[in-house]
Design an enzyme around this catalytic site. Structure first.
Site, PDB file in Angstrom:
ATOM      1  N   CYS A 336       0.859  -1.085  -0.071  1.00  0.00           N
ATOM      2  CA  CYS A 336      -0.209  -0.116  -0.016  1.00  0.00           C
ATOM      3  C   CYS A 336       1.147   1.094  -0.276  1.00  0.00           C
ATOM      4  O   CYS A 336       1.611   1.343  -1.310  1.00  0.00           O
ATOM      5  CB  CYS A 336      -1.826   0.014   1.242  1.00  0.00           C
ATOM      6  SG  CYS A 336      -2.593   1.270   1.225  1.00  0.00           S
ATOM      7  N   HIS A 433      -3.678  -4.802   1.638  1.00  0.00           N
ATOM      8  CA  HIS A 433      -3.574  -5.318   3.236  1.00  0.00           C
ATOM      9  C   HIS A 433      -4.003  -7.295   3.555  1.00  0.00           C
ATOM     10  O   HIS A 433      -4.323  -7.491   2.594  1.00  0.00           O
ATOM     11  CB  HIS A 433      -3.790  -4.435   4.083  1.00  0.00           C
ATOM     12  CG  HIS A 433      -3.408  -3.379   4.221  1.00  0.00           C
ATOM     13  ND1 HIS A 433      -2.150  -3.170   3.847  1.00  0.00           N
ATOM     14  CD2 HIS A 433      -3.558  -2.713   3.493  1.00  0.00           C
ATOM     15  CE1 HIS A 433      -1.790  -1.575   4.532  1.00  0.00           C
ATOM     16  NE2 HIS A 433      -2.988  -0.989   3.565  1.00  0.00           N
TER      17      HIS A 433
HETATM   18  N1  LIG Z   1      -2.538   2.209   3.763  1.00  0.00           N
HETATM   19  C1  LIG Z   1      -1.804   2.771   3.293  1.00  0.00           C
HETATM   20  O1  LIG Z   1      -0.880   2.726   2.977  1.00  0.00           O
HETATM   21  C2  LIG Z   1      -2.554   4.087   2.289  1.00  0.00           C
HETATM   22  C3  LIG Z   1      -1.566   4.376   1.764  1.00  0.00           C
HETATM   23  C4  LIG Z   1      -2.375   5.832   1.061  1.00  0.00           C
HETATM   24  N2  LIG Z   1      -1.923   6.526   2.307  1.00  0.00           N
HETATM   25  C5  LIG Z   1      -3.237   6.157   0.882  1.00  0.00           C
HETATM   26  O2  LIG Z   1      -4.319   6.708   1.177  1.00  0.00           O
HETATM   27  O3  LIG Z   1      -2.761   5.795  -1.078  1.00  0.00           O
END
Ligand SMILES: NC(=O)CC[C@H](N)C(=O)O
Length: 494
Positions: A336, A433
């Site tokens: 992510c 995730h």
């Molecule tokens: N859960 C995350 O790693 C989010 C990654 C990034 N902050 C986004 O919102 O795209």
């Protein structure tokens, strides 16, 4: 209509508060959920307000704290956004993304949020009423400690909630950190009379040692406060349960070294739970300014603030470490936010994660990311693109990534390509995730990373065994609560 309450469970709503953060509220709530579910009750966990970067995607496509999702699992019910109607995801020391009933409502600083709390309370009560009507019992978790007298005005997380719905409270203290009697007495002392009156008893958590030596202290506490110690719970080693906040450094020692930089805004670090439990893996979380050990695989975790955490990685010398690691044939995986950082550019034109602007990424994947106004929240299932293995997990992100390396996706999820693999096959990124949680995908990823004889670890089975063990350890608490005489200062209200 709720089913009739069996005579042995007299608490349609019971709130668990703690003297400190990490006193064990989440685990006591999970244990009570399982103990009631074992007896055939439909029980729902509930936490009015949670502050955490570890969230879960619910069946209704919302976002709640991970601990509530685990408690729902313990209760044998599907997680729902009503179970945690206010989730604060801090993106800086003073600001947070405010999630109301599972959906992003706004970004606010602490002062604005303090004013917004009366509006948030309406959502809390609305969600609570729905659970109360849909379930036989609701077990509520407080947040932090109820003794934060500076936050008492407009509190929705602890006694503010208990007073609003007029429910009884049990107070949990962690004896392992010392000062347990002072914690309990001091907490009572900070409360108003009506708040104190609704505490029906204490739970002393994480006890190890000779209970005979504790008894004198328990007698003193009961005489001094007029309230019973409902249970002394043992220190349980090696529970495989999702931690809400703190990263647990504990791990098993294997031969395959995985290094994870601890980002200041790390999100969903429960992605690593399956690796922590893996017998062949030696997992190293590397904090700021700490030495970076050699690794077989480096994983960049998710982040609530991709550009700020990217700057942190750069300032901490990770680009040089990664270059050297790749020269020696190591693999790199980004999850992510970590995936986004591996790319060429991260654009945030709307300033959804701080000030608007663009940052140059690590350049290890030919992709570019733009953070958008809408948040993607979904549970996913599919196949690994690099091996014949099933995978499942969930997505929580604002960013959208494109680029030449996306032509070599990491995963295929319901026919859609996800993530990217570099042309030399050494670097992989994915938005998913929980991708190590599926036993087949976890083993396939480790094999991709060079662990040829990788075995699979079934995190779901380990979690289930932990919930069962936890519930067994809390049986005495359940028994005591179910036979607790009424007519205490707290008058049970329906
Ligand atoms: N859960 C995350 O790693 C989010 C990654 C990034 N902050 C986004 O919102 O795209």
């Amino acid at each position: 209509m709720p089913a009739a309450h069996p005579a042995h469970w007299p608490w349609p709503t019971l709130m668990v508060q703690g003297c400190t953060s990490d006193a064990g509220k989440s685990t006591v709530v999970a244990a009570l959920c399982r103990l009631l579910a074992r007896r055939g009750l439909r029980v729902a966990p509930f936490k009015p307000q949670n502050m955490a970067l570890n969230s879960a995607v619910t069946a209704d496509g919302g976002e709640i704290g991970r601990a509530q999702a685990l408690q729902a699992l313990a209760a044998g019910v599907a997680p729902h956004s009503d179970m945690n109607p206010v989730l604060l995801k801090p993106s800086s020391d003073t600001g947070a993304q405010i999630i109301i009933q599972g959906r992003v409502r706004a970004d606010m600083d602490a002062r604005d949020y303090h004013h917004y709390k009366s509006t948030a309370m309406l959502a809390v009560l609305d969600s609570y009423r729905r659970l109360q009507h849909g379930y036989d019992a609701v077990v509520v978790e407080g947040a932090g400690s109820p003794a934060e007298i500076n936050l008492r005005d407009r509190d929705i997380a602890n006694m503010g909630f208990a007073e609003a719905v007029d429910c009884p409270v049990i107070l949990v203290a962690d004896i392992d950190r010392g000062g347990v009697f002072a914690h309990l007495l001091g907490t009572l002392d900070c409360l108003s009379q009506s708040e104190r009156d609704r505490i029906i008893g204490f739970v002393i958590n994480r006890f190890r040692g000779d209970i005979g030596l504790l008894q004198g202290g328990l007698d003193w506490l009961e005489a001094r406060t007029g309230k019973p110690v409902l249970a002394v719970l043992p220190y349980l080693h090696g529970l495989q349960l999702d931690a809400e906040d703190s990263i647990q450094q504990q791990q098993q020692r294997g031969s395959f070294d995985i290094v994870v930089p601890v980002l200041p805004r790390i999100s969903n670090h429960t992605d690593f739970d399956a690796l922590r439990a893996h017998p062949q893996v030696n997992l190293h979380f590397v904090g700021p300014d700490a030495p970076k050990p050699p690794a077989d695989l480096v994983i960049l975790p998710g982040s609530k603030h991709t550009r700020a955490d990217l700057a942190f990685l750069q300032q901490q010398g990770w680009p040089q470490y990664l270059q050297r690691h790749l020269r020696y044939g190591g693999k790199v995986l980004g999850i992510c936010g970590g995936y986004q950082m591996l790319g060429r550019q991260v654009h945030d034109p709307l300033g959804v994660e701080g000030s608007a602007g663009s940052s140059t990424g690590l350049g290890l994947l030919a992709i570019d990311t733009t953070l958008a106004a809408d948040k993607t929240l979904r549970q996913r299932h599919g196949q690994c693109a690099f091996a014949a293995a099933e995978v499942s997990g969930y997505e929580i992100h604002m960013g959208i990534s494109h680029g030449p390396d996306c032509a070599r996706p990491a995963l295929l999820l319901a026919g859609e390509a996800d993530g990217a693999i570099s042309s030399d096959g050494q670097v992989m990124g994915s938005y998913l995730h929980g991708l190590f949680d599926h036993p087949a995908a976890g083993a396939a990823l480790l094999r991709w990373a060079g662990l040829d004889n990788a075995v699979s670890v079934d995190l779901a089975a380990l979690r289930e065994a932990s919930i069962e063990r936890l519930a067994d350890a809390c049986e005495t608490l359940y028994q005591r609560l179910s036979t607790l005489p009424h007519g205490r200062p707290f008058q049970q209200q329906q």
